[in-house]
Design a protein around this motif. Structure first.
Motif, short mmCIF file in Angstrom:
data_model
loop_
_atom_site.label_atom_id
_atom_site.label_comp_id
_atom_site.label_asym_id
_atom_site.label_seq_id
_atom_site.Cartn_x
_atom_site.Cartn_y
_atom_site.Cartn_z
N ASN A 32 37.64 -71.41 31.46
CA ASN A 32 38.14 -71.37 30.08
C ASN A 32 37.04 -70.99 29.10
O ASN A 32 37.21 -70.09 28.27
N MET A 65 42.28 -73.38 20.65
CA MET A 65 42.86 -73.68 21.95
C MET A 65 43.07 -75.19 22.13
O MET A 65 44.02 -75.61 22.81
N ARG A 68 46.36 -75.63 20.03
CA ARG A 68 47.59 -75.00 20.53
C ARG A 68 47.91 -75.36 21.98
O ARG A 68 49.08 -75.37 22.38
N VAL A 69 46.86 -75.60 22.77
CA VAL A 69 47.04 -75.79 24.21
C VAL A 69 46.77 -77.24 24.62
O VAL A 69 47.42 -77.76 25.53
N ILE A 84 46.16 -78.92 29.82
CA ILE A 84 47.22 -78.33 29.00
C ILE A 84 48.16 -79.48 28.66
O ILE A 84 48.68 -80.16 29.56
N THR A 89 53.57 -77.71 25.69
CA THR A 89 54.30 -76.73 26.51
C THR A 89 55.79 -76.78 26.20
O THR A 89 56.43 -75.74 25.97
N ASP A 227 48.14 -68.81 29.73
CA ASP A 227 47.35 -69.86 30.39
C ASP A 227 46.26 -70.38 29.44
O ASP A 227 46.01 -69.81 28.37
N SER A 228 45.56 -71.41 29.88
CA SER A 228 44.54 -72.03 29.04
C SER A 228 43.31 -71.15 28.87
O SER A 228 42.47 -71.43 28.01
N PHE A 234 47.40 -66.78 21.89
CA PHE A 234 47.38 -67.91 20.95
C PHE A 234 46.78 -67.51 19.61
O PHE A 234 47.25 -67.96 18.56
N PRO A 247 51.92 -72.50 26.21
CA PRO A 247 50.77 -72.90 27.04
C PRO A 247 51.22 -73.48 28.37
O PRO A 247 51.93 -74.50 28.41
#
Length: 275
Positions: A32, A65, A68-69, A84, A89, A227-228, A234, A247
């Motif tokens: 990440n 991130m 949002r994730v 996540i 999600t 994905d993360s 994002f 996410p």
């Protein structure tokens, strides 16, 4: 056979069981952070066709991130599993359902494409077929178009193809080899083919990676999973370019995503999936 409706709690349990979300998703922290730095450096592969409105340094990327994730918010955490948040999600899947419902109400046209053809074609295909049953036209332009795509080792020759209603990229050297790609080039080719034929652009693009960012950059409503380590969707969502970025881990067995598409269709009040 009509599938039983999923509750939010049941879907969260499914996400955790298959590690599509949760405290230890398959993409490790170091992966990440590497992608966050690459996006901050405007690496073309990390941008996925996005042209951000402002410069996003690694710190701003991590902050976004985390918001949002749900990844760990501290750069000091550099190794090990990452997170996540399954609540985020499901929230995003519900926003995606709203996007589908709005498209169905106006019987808009839909284009679906994926850079994860062996994983996510079924997810996108289930949503696209449900919209078709609701009266939406499915678009699969530019089939058979060959193009060159850069890779870390040089370039590869690709062909635009489809798995059901979902556009995918195949290797020009092996008709059976479906290719993973982050490139926006496939969606650009598909949309250019519609324009060249004098046909209108789609009202909705369902996709991931470059399909999301490439369509969103052209002003077309777009939604789908990320994905993360996929920063661009994002950022695009935060800047208003992409409508919905969901996410979730994007490398699981394709059957794992059936519950997610079922939930989206259920929330969108679209025709249930039938075996």
């Amino acid at each position: 056979m009509t599938r039983a409706e999923l509750t939010r709690a049941e879907l969260i349990a499914h996400l955790l069981r298959h590690r599509l979300a949760g405290p230890a998703v398959p993409t490790p922290r170091q992966n990440n952070l590497r992608h966050y730095r690459l996006f901050g450096q405007a690496d073309p592969a990390a941008l996925m066709g996005l042209d951000p409105e402002r410069r996003w340094g690694p710190g701003a990327v991590l902050e976004l991130m985390a918001e949002r994730v749900g990844v760990h918010p501290d750069f000091g955490y550099g190794q090990g599993p990452d997170t996540i948040d399954p609540e985020r999600t499901v929230d995003a899947l519900e926003r995606l359902a709203g996007l589908l419902a709005a498209t169905a109400r106006r019987r808009g046209s839909v284009l679906a494409g994926t850079g994860h053809p062996t994983k996510l074609a079924g997810f996108h295909g289930a949503l696209a077929r449900a919209l078709e049953r609701a009266g939406c036209a499915l678009r699969t332009p530019a089939l058979g178009t060959r193009f060159r795509e850069p890779t870390p080792a040089g370039q590869r020759t690709c062909v635009l193809d489809a798995v059901g209603p979902v556009l995918v990229v195949r290797s020009a050297d092996s008709a059976r080899e479906l290719l993973h790609t982050h490139s926006p080039q496939p969606v650009r080719l598909a949309l250019a083919a519609l324009t060249a034929a004098g046909e209108p652009l789609p009202d909705l693009v369902l996709g991931d990676h470059g399909w999301l960012c490439g369509a969103g950059r052209l002003g077309i409503p777009a939604g789908g999973p990320a994905d993360s380590n996929d920063v661009a969707p994002f950022v695009a969502e935060a800047e208003g370019t992409v409508a919905v970025a969901v996410p979730m881990d994007d490398g699981a067995h394709p059957d794992c995503y059936r519950a997610l598409s079922d939930y989206v269709l259920q929330r969108a009040d679209l025709a249930p999936y039938k075996d």
